[in-house]
Design a protein around this motif. Structure first.
Motif, PDB file in Angstrom:
ATOM      1  N   VAL A 123       4.010   5.579  -5.522  1.00 29.37           N
ATOM      2  CA  VAL A 123       4.608   5.135  -6.803  1.00 29.37           C
ATOM      3  C   VAL A 123       4.873   6.453  -7.702  1.00 29.37           C
ATOM      4  O   VAL A 123       5.966   6.342  -8.585  1.00 29.37           O
ATOM      5  CB  VAL A 123       4.014   4.263  -7.454  1.00 29.37           C
ATOM      6  N   ASP A 125       0.946  -1.122  -0.063  1.00 31.65           N
ATOM      7  CA  ASP A 125       0.015  -0.054   0.041  1.00 31.65           C
ATOM      8  C   ASP A 125       0.793   1.304   0.086  1.00 31.65           C
ATOM      9  O   ASP A 125       0.475   2.190  -0.628  1.00 31.65           O
ATOM     10  CB  ASP A 125      -0.929  -0.127   1.131  1.00 31.65           C
ATOM     11  N   LYS A 169       2.312   1.781  -3.503  1.00 25.94           N
ATOM     12  CA  LYS A 169       1.264   2.163  -4.462  1.00 25.94           C
ATOM     13  C   LYS A 169       1.107   3.661  -4.256  1.00 25.94           C
ATOM     14  O   LYS A 169       0.961   4.498  -5.165  1.00 25.94           O
ATOM     15  CB  LYS A 169      -0.180   1.443  -4.209  1.00 25.94           C
ATOM     16  N   ASN A 172       5.513  -9.975  -6.531  1.00 25.26           N
ATOM     17  CA  ASN A 172       5.774  -8.764  -5.654  1.00 25.26           C
ATOM     18  C   ASN A 172       7.261  -8.277  -5.409  1.00 25.26           C
ATOM     19  O   ASN A 172       7.591  -7.415  -5.531  1.00 25.26           O
ATOM     20  CB  ASN A 172       5.130  -8.995  -4.267  1.00 25.26           C
TER      21      ASN A 172
END
Length: 110
Positions: A34, A28, A31, A81
């Motif tokens: 980013v 999270d 993200k 990931n």
């Protein structure tokens, strides 16, 4: 991966508060940051007293210009990931996943 102790504790607390896992919080955080990874990594390097990536001719093992104690955390997740984190670290953090993750977590957990 190596994380500052205080940041590792904050990561654990956030995961517990959300009923989630540390890797979910890390994902999270990545993200959320980013689009600003270069800036976040640069800010982390400044906080550490480091220059930009590549400023030094050699990496000096065991040399840390800042005094924040570190702890080691497992990065247990899927291979996909890990690959994404590695790719982002290669592009934005001089191949240093710990630096990348520390930078995004500092921003995300504040």
């Amino acid at each position: 991966m190596s994380l500052p102790v205080a940041l590792s504790e904050a990561l654990t607390a956030r995961a517990a508060a959300e009923g989630s896992s540390a890797i979910r919080v890390i994902i999270d955080a990545v993200k959320a940051g980013v689009g600003r990874l270069d800036d976040l990594v640069a800010a982390e390097r400044t906080l550490r007293g480091e220059g930009a990536a590549g400023d030094d001719l050699f990496d000096v093992p065991g040399h840390r210009p800042w005094n924040e104690p570190l702890t080691v955390r497992d990065l247990t997740t899927t291979q996909r990931n890990i690959s994404v984190l590695t790719e982002l670290a290669n592009k934005h953090a001089g191949e240093n996943r710990s630096l990348l993750i520390t930078a995004v977590l500092r921003d995300y957990l504040d």
